[in-house]
Design a protein around this motif. Structure first.
Motif, short mmCIF file in Angstrom:
data_model
loop_
_atom_site.label_atom_id
_atom_site.label_comp_id
_atom_site.label_asym_id
_atom_site.label_seq_id
_atom_site.Cartn_x
_atom_site.Cartn_y
_atom_site.Cartn_z
N TYR A 306 0.85 -1.17 0.15
CA TYR A 306 -0.08 -0.02 0.04
C TYR A 306 0.98 1.24 0.17
O TYR A 306 2.01 1.38 0.28
CB TYR A 306 -0.76 -0.06 1.12
CG TYR A 306 -1.98 -1.00 1.35
CD1 TYR A 306 -3.14 -1.09 0.64
CD2 TYR A 306 -1.90 -2.03 2.47
CE1 TYR A 306 -3.76 -2.13 0.89
CE2 TYR A 306 -2.48 -3.02 2.56
CZ TYR A 306 -3.84 -3.08 1.73
OH TYR A 306 -4.83 -4.05 1.85
N THR A 331 -3.45 1.32 -3.86
CA THR A 331 -3.75 -0.09 -3.64
C THR A 331 -3.30 -0.96 -4.85
O THR A 331 -3.29 -2.24 -4.74
CB THR A 331 -5.15 -0.38 -3.53
OG1 THR A 331 -6.24 -0.31 -4.46
CG2 THR A 331 -5.94 0.36 -2.34
N LEU A 336 -4.97 -4.95 -6.28
CA LEU A 336 -6.38 -4.86 -6.09
C LEU A 336 -6.51 -3.30 -6.65
O LEU A 336 -5.89 -2.47 -6.46
CB LEU A 336 -6.89 -4.88 -4.90
CG LEU A 336 -6.92 -6.60 -4.32
CD1 LEU A 336 -7.18 -6.82 -2.92
CD2 LEU A 336 -7.87 -7.22 -5.11
N VAL A 341 -10.84 -3.22 -2.67
CA VAL A 341 -10.44 -3.05 -1.43
C VAL A 341 -11.47 -2.50 -0.46
O VAL A 341 -11.98 -2.95 0.36
CB VAL A 341 -9.07 -2.06 -1.11
CG1 VAL A 341 -8.88 -1.88 0.16
CG2 VAL A 341 -7.90 -2.84 -1.85
N LEU A 381 -6.51 -4.22 6.70
CA LEU A 381 -5.63 -3.96 5.40
C LEU A 381 -4.61 -4.77 5.18
O LEU A 381 -4.35 -5.35 4.32
CB LEU A 381 -5.28 -2.27 5.42
CG LEU A 381 -6.33 -1.21 5.05
CD1 LEU A 381 -5.51 0.09 5.31
CD2 LEU A 381 -6.94 -1.35 3.54
N ILE A 384 -6.20 -8.20 4.19
CA ILE A 384 -6.49 -8.10 2.73
C ILE A 384 -5.30 -8.42 1.96
O ILE A 384 -5.31 -8.99 1.01
CB ILE A 384 -7.22 -6.67 2.46
CG1 ILE A 384 -8.73 -6.87 3.19
CG2 ILE A 384 -7.30 -6.63 1.18
CD1 ILE A 384 -9.39 -5.62 2.81
N LYS A 385 -4.32 -7.79 2.11
CA LYS A 385 -3.04 -7.91 1.42
C LYS A 385 -2.77 -9.29 1.71
O LYS A 385 -2.29 -10.02 0.47
CB LYS A 385 -1.87 -7.01 1.98
CG LYS A 385 -0.74 -7.09 0.94
CD LYS A 385 0.53 -6.71 1.95
CE LYS A 385 1.78 -6.95 0.76
NZ LYS A 385 2.85 -6.65 1.84
N HIS A 389 -3.76 -10.69 -2.07
CA HIS A 389 -2.55 -9.87 -2.98
C HIS A 389 -2.34 -10.74 -4.28
O HIS A 389 -2.56 -11.85 -4.47
CB HIS A 389 -1.42 -10.20 -2.20
CG HIS A 389 -0.16 -9.50 -2.74
ND1 HIS A 389 0.44 -10.29 -3.69
CD2 HIS A 389 0.47 -8.51 -2.66
CE1 HIS A 389 1.61 -9.32 -4.07
NE2 HIS A 389 1.50 -8.20 -3.61
#
Length: 485
Positions: A306, A331, A336, A341, A381, A384-385, A389
């Protein structure tokens, strides 16, 4: 200002409290009669709220022609925001922006502005028939976002259009980027033009020395301020500020053309209380918000992939300054799109952020935020990564496509049009708006030519899940174009 009033007062709220104590029998509107006629509404909002949902009357003044408590509230707001006068707006900043533009330009007259303006600006041009002179903003090719207006680009527009009546500036953009507003104000005034500011996202500028300069302090003639965004008032409540060069009476007449004659006292009281709160505690609160945002930027950037961008972007011109309270996060390097996101945060983590576009997300930080929510966002976050990813390949970057303008928005909007499948509109002239919302910056405005890059952008935005608004066809599978052109 009435003698004895200070920023510790909230005249509208105080008048409502006095009114409640009088136990007046209501044979006026609203018809719910202090909630008795709509018990479900009373249960939802609470007795105190419905008791304060009242109509204009002598003890409570009248928004269309204020002479007592509303007038006092406006004068206190003007003092707090360094303006010659402030108008309470209950139709949102859209209403404030449209009133601002309708006050200074009319049919056939020119106004200089960046193309990455909010839809309310373009709507005002449709209504009044003014002609836009666009200053195309520079773009950051990495982030894919439009920046501010370069001073020389504004100077060139003024030289080429000496008959323009005004220059409009975003202060700041949705992403927190500011143009050199003092220099642009001077250019406009030296050319005999007015300078207006869309300050929807800059309420807090008036209450901190470490944030970018506010429109009124830069010498702008008018500014539309979204108190409900970073100022803490109720949604749909805003302020319209004017400088000494503007006629208060004329602007009030323009406002009254479109603003409701049934102004909500809940909205007005919220403006009154929010202004008092900012005047009394705004400086310390926004110092805290700025520090919270800086901490969050460091935490997000430490995740890797990020990019939470900040003041390091400043270049002295198209990014003259940066609002450090804005938490904008790029992002694409985690594979993504921003909107993806955004959806993951909402659907999987119950975190609602302000918006996601094709390459970025914006988490709006303000006086109501706490560290515990920041930690939750950063954790989400990071997860999510870890889970989602992917490769950056194939993701669209560019967020701004320079328009090809053929007609004024007014002329195009009111021209005879026809509806075509969107894939058949390449080369035609659009007669309606198309935009991703939020942020509500038009991809297409009436009078602009539809091109292949624009159609590709719309298709990609739909594929990624962006919310497209504006077209008559809610699914954006058809567009209205000018007939025969």
């Amino acid at each position: 200002m009435r003698k004895g009033l200070t920023q510790e007062n909230a005249p509208i709220y105080e008048a409502l409290v006095r009114f409640q104590k009088n136990r007046v029998v209501p044979f006026d509107v609203p018809g719910h009669k202090r909630g008795r006629g709509n018990p479900e509404l009373k249960e939802l909002l609470g007795e105190k709220c419905v008791m304060m949902d009242v109509n204009s009357m002598k003890p409570l003044d009248n928004l269309c022609h204020p002479i007592s408590v509303i007038r006092d509230a406006e004068e206190l707001a003007a003092e707090a925001f360094h303006a010659a006068h402030a108008f309470l707006m209950v139709g949102g900043t859209t209403s404030a922006i449209q009133s601002m533009i309708l006050s200074v330009v009319k049919r056939g007259e020119k106004i200089i502005l960046p193309r990455n303006v909010h839809r309310s600006v373009m709507g005002a041009l449709v209504l009044c028939g003014a002609v836009p002179v666009y200053v195309n903003p520079e773009c950051d090719e990495t982030l894919g976002i439009p920046l501010g207006m370069r001073v020389e680009a504004v100077a060139e527009a003024i030289r080429e259009n000496p008959d323009a009546k005004a220059v409009l500036v975003n202060n700041p953009t949705y992403y927190g980027i500011c143009s050199n507003l003092p220099a642009i104000v001077k250019l406009a005034h030296d050319a005999g033009m007015l300078c207006l500011a869309d300050e929807a996202h800059g309420t807090h500028f008036y209450f901190s020395d470490r944030l970018p300069i506010s429109a009124m302090d830069a010498g702008a003639d008018m500014a539309a301020v979204s108190m409900h965004k970073s100022g803490g008032s109720l949604t749909q409540s805003s302020l319209l500020l004017i400088g000494p060069a503007m006629s208060e009476g004329h602007v009030r007449q323009i406002i009254n053309l479109t603003q409701t004659t049934s102004g909500s006292y809940l909205l007005m009281a919220s403006l009154d209380i929010a202004r008092r709160n900012l005047a009394m505690r705004g400086r310390q609160e926004f110092e805290r918000v700025a520090a919270l945002a800086e901490y969050t930027r460091r935490e997000v950037n430490s995740i890797g992939g990020y990019y939470a961008f900040g003041e390091e972007l400043k270049n002295g011109d198209s990014i003259f300054d940066f609002d450090v309270t804005k938490l904008s996060i790029h992002t694409l390097d985690i594979g993504l799109a921003g909107i993806e996101v955004y959806d993951l945060l909402r659907d999987e983590y119950d975190i609602q952020i302000e918006f996601g576009d094709l390459g970025n997300v914006l988490a709006y930080l303000s006086i109501g935020d706490r560290l515990r929510e920041i930690e939750r966002l950063c954790s989400a976050l990071a997860e999510i990564k870890r889970i989602y990813h992917g490769e950056k390949k194939g993701l669209m970057v560019q967020e701004y496509i320079p328009p090809i303008v053929t007609l004024s928005p007014h002329e195009a909007f009111y021209s005879e049009s026809e509806s075509l499948p969107i894939e058949e509109t390449n080369g035609r002239i659009c007669s309606e708006f198309v935009m991703c919302y939020p942020p509500g910056i038009p991809i297409l405005s009436p009078g602009e030519q539809i091109t292949k890059p624009i159609l590709d952008y719309i298709a990609y935005a739909k594929e990624k899940g962006c919310s497209l608004t504006g077209p008559e066809d809610a699914n954006t599978e058809r567009l209205n174009v000018i007939k025969g052109v």
